[in-house]
Design a protein around this motif. Structure first.
Motif, mmCIF file in Angstrom:
data_model
loop_
_atom_site.group_PDB
_atom_site.id
_atom_site.type_symbol
_atom_site.label_atom_id
_atom_site.label_comp_id
_atom_site.label_asym_id
_atom_site.label_seq_id
_atom_site.Cartn_x
_atom_site.Cartn_y
_atom_site.Cartn_z
ATOM 1 N N ASN A 21 0.820 -1.223 0.000
ATOM 2 C CA ASN A 21 0.000 0.000 0.000
ATOM 3 C C ASN A 21 0.847 1.263 0.000
ATOM 4 O O ASN A 21 0.358 2.346 -0.326
ATOM 5 N N ASN A 22 2.111 1.137 0.388
ATOM 6 C CA ASN A 22 2.995 2.305 0.458
ATOM 7 C C ASN A 22 3.701 2.584 -0.868
ATOM 8 O O ASN A 22 4.471 3.536 -0.970
ATOM 9 N N GLY A 23 3.458 1.741 -1.877
ATOM 10 C CA GLY A 23 4.146 1.906 -3.154
ATOM 11 C C GLY A 23 3.198 2.089 -4.316
ATOM 12 O O GLY A 23 1.977 2.155 -4.148
ATOM 13 N N LYS A 24 3.774 2.162 -5.504
ATOM 14 C CA LYS A 24 2.994 2.425 -6.708
ATOM 15 C C LYS A 24 3.583 1.625 -7.866
ATOM 16 O O LYS A 24 4.813 1.592 -8.045
ATOM 17 N N SER A 261 17.722 -4.610 -8.413
ATOM 18 C CA SER A 261 16.275 -4.457 -8.531
ATOM 19 C C SER A 261 15.875 -4.102 -9.952
ATOM 20 O O SER A 261 16.696 -3.681 -10.765
ATOM 21 N N GLY A 262 14.578 -4.253 -10.238
ATOM 22 C CA GLY A 262 14.015 -3.851 -11.518
ATOM 23 C C GLY A 262 12.663 -3.212 -11.289
ATOM 24 O O GLY A 262 11.989 -3.515 -10.286
ATOM 25 N N VAL A 263 12.226 -2.351 -12.220
ATOM 26 C CA VAL A 263 10.973 -1.618 -12.008
ATOM 27 C C VAL A 263 9.732 -2.498 -12.191
ATOM 28 O O VAL A 263 8.613 -2.031 -11.982
ATOM 29 N N LEU A 284 6.233 -0.063 -6.101
ATOM 30 C CA LEU A 284 7.583 0.491 -5.964
ATOM 31 C C LEU A 284 7.610 1.725 -5.077
ATOM 32 O O LEU A 284 6.629 2.466 -4.982
ATOM 33 N N ASP A 285 8.780 1.964 -4.458
ATOM 34 C CA ASP A 285 8.980 3.214 -3.721
ATOM 35 C C ASP A 285 9.433 4.300 -4.692
ATOM 36 O O ASP A 285 9.521 4.083 -5.914
ATOM 37 N N GLU A 286 9.759 5.491 -4.167
ATOM 38 C CA GLU A 286 10.086 6.623 -5.039
ATOM 39 C C GLU A 286 11.395 6.428 -5.797
ATOM 40 O O GLU A 286 11.659 7.115 -6.784
ATOM 41 N N ILE A 292 7.754 -4.147 -0.799
ATOM 42 C CA ILE A 292 7.744 -5.352 0.044
ATOM 43 C C ILE A 292 9.057 -6.121 -0.098
ATOM 44 O O ILE A 292 9.498 -6.788 0.831
ATOM 45 N N GLY A 293 9.689 -5.997 -1.258
ATOM 46 C CA GLY A 293 10.970 -6.676 -1.466
ATOM 47 C C GLY A 293 12.026 -6.182 -0.502
ATOM 48 O O GLY A 293 12.725 -6.975 0.147
#
Length: 309
Positions: A21-24, A261-263, A284-286, A292-293
């Motif tokens: 929920n904290n990512g996009k 990492s990858g997008v 994803l974060d900013e 979660i990873g």
């Protein structure tokens, strides 16, 4: 040395999945926009050949920037250190992975490392082949050897979507062609690069790749030296210094293992002499890293004392 248990991994996965929920989900590649943030998976592949998993472990995702490690390994094996580092530098950067600014400032105008997009394009330009299919085929072949899976291929829909929206990468490629860093057709290179990023696999297969790197490039079952030890070390070093985009420093403090990492939401981690870990969560974060990873790897690294520092 504690073994990663199936039950423990599933318990942690259940705990961290709410952090989605904290990512996009990445929205600048049309085909990735459709990824569901609630899909998540993790796997740990021990160098003894055993594997544990949690979540949707059979779900196949695209590697995106995780593929940069495979391409670098191929380039090193095909051309050697001297040729590779005449094209790209070895230093980390605080700039975003898509930045063009360092290319303008550096003299000669080569990418600062092979993990940013400009550097990855320069590396993919070193793949052998007369066309994009043959070029990406070299990377897919290595992926097949590392996973021992002949089914590894790229997702044509995602590759096409990335190719058609790769305006920034085209800019980077044309700038480098103007400065002699890359050669040949920019469009052929972009086609190969987007297919490379669209290589698909599941977390168990990705974790096995991590285990081979953890085993210094040697296959755990066949004992074959797939990647020469020194080149495997180079790849892992770049994972520590540049693998998590411009969050690599904070990740080194919080987790402390080589990782890329990858997008798409994939993260590959390497625990030296112990095993490989892979996590997938598309939110994803900013900085462009799976929320979660990172959270799961923080928990695991602390519990198992994985940090190399």
């Amino acid at each position: 040395m504690k073994k990663v248990s199936d039950e423990q991994l599933k318990s942690w996965m259940e705990h961290v999945r709410i952090y989605a929920n904290n990512g996009k989900v990445a929205d600048y590649i049309p085909a990735l926009m459709r990824q569901k943030p609630e899909i998540n998976a993790a796997a740990y592949y021990d160098v003894d050949g055993s594997c544990v998993g949690a979540g949707q472990t059979e779900y196949r995702f695209t590697l995106q920037s995780v593929s940069k490690i495979l391409a670098l390994a191929v380039a090193l094996m095909k051309h050697g250190e001297g040729a590779v580092f005449s094209r790209v530098g070895k230093e980390p950067t605080s700039d975003p992975f898509y930045s063009i600014s360092k290319l303008e400032l550096e003299k000669p105008s080569k990418p600062i490392n092979p993990m940013i997009n400009a550097g990855a394009l320069a590396i993919t330009n070193m793949m052998c082949g007369e066309n994009s299919e043959e070029m990406v085929g070299e990377i897919i072949q290595l992926a097949k050897e590392l996973t021992r899976e002949d089914s590894i291929d790229y997702d044509e829909e995602v590759a096409k979507s990335e190719y058609e929206s790769a305006f920034l990468n085209r800019s980077l490629a044309y700038f480098m062609k103007q400065n002699g860093v890359i050669t040949g057709s920019v469009e052929e290179l972009l086609d190969a690069y987007t297919k490379q990023c669209a290589i698909t696999m599941n977390v168990q297969q990705l974790a096995r790749i991590g285990a081979v790197f953890a085993n210094d490039g040697k296959d755990m079952e066949t004992n074959e030296q797939i990647i020469p030890e020194h080149y495997a070390q180079i790849c892992k070093t770049f994972m520590v210094t540049c693998g998590m985009y411009n969050a690599s420093g904070s990740f080194a403090i919080r987790v402390g293992i080589p990782a890329k990492s990858g997008v798409s939401g994939a993260i590959l981690g390497v625990v030296k002499n112990q095993g490989g870990v892979a996590v997938f969560g598309p939110a994803l974060d900013e900085k462009g890293n799976s929320v979660i990873g990172i959270k799961l790897l923080e928990i695991m690294a602390k519990h198992y004392k994985w940090s190399i520092f």
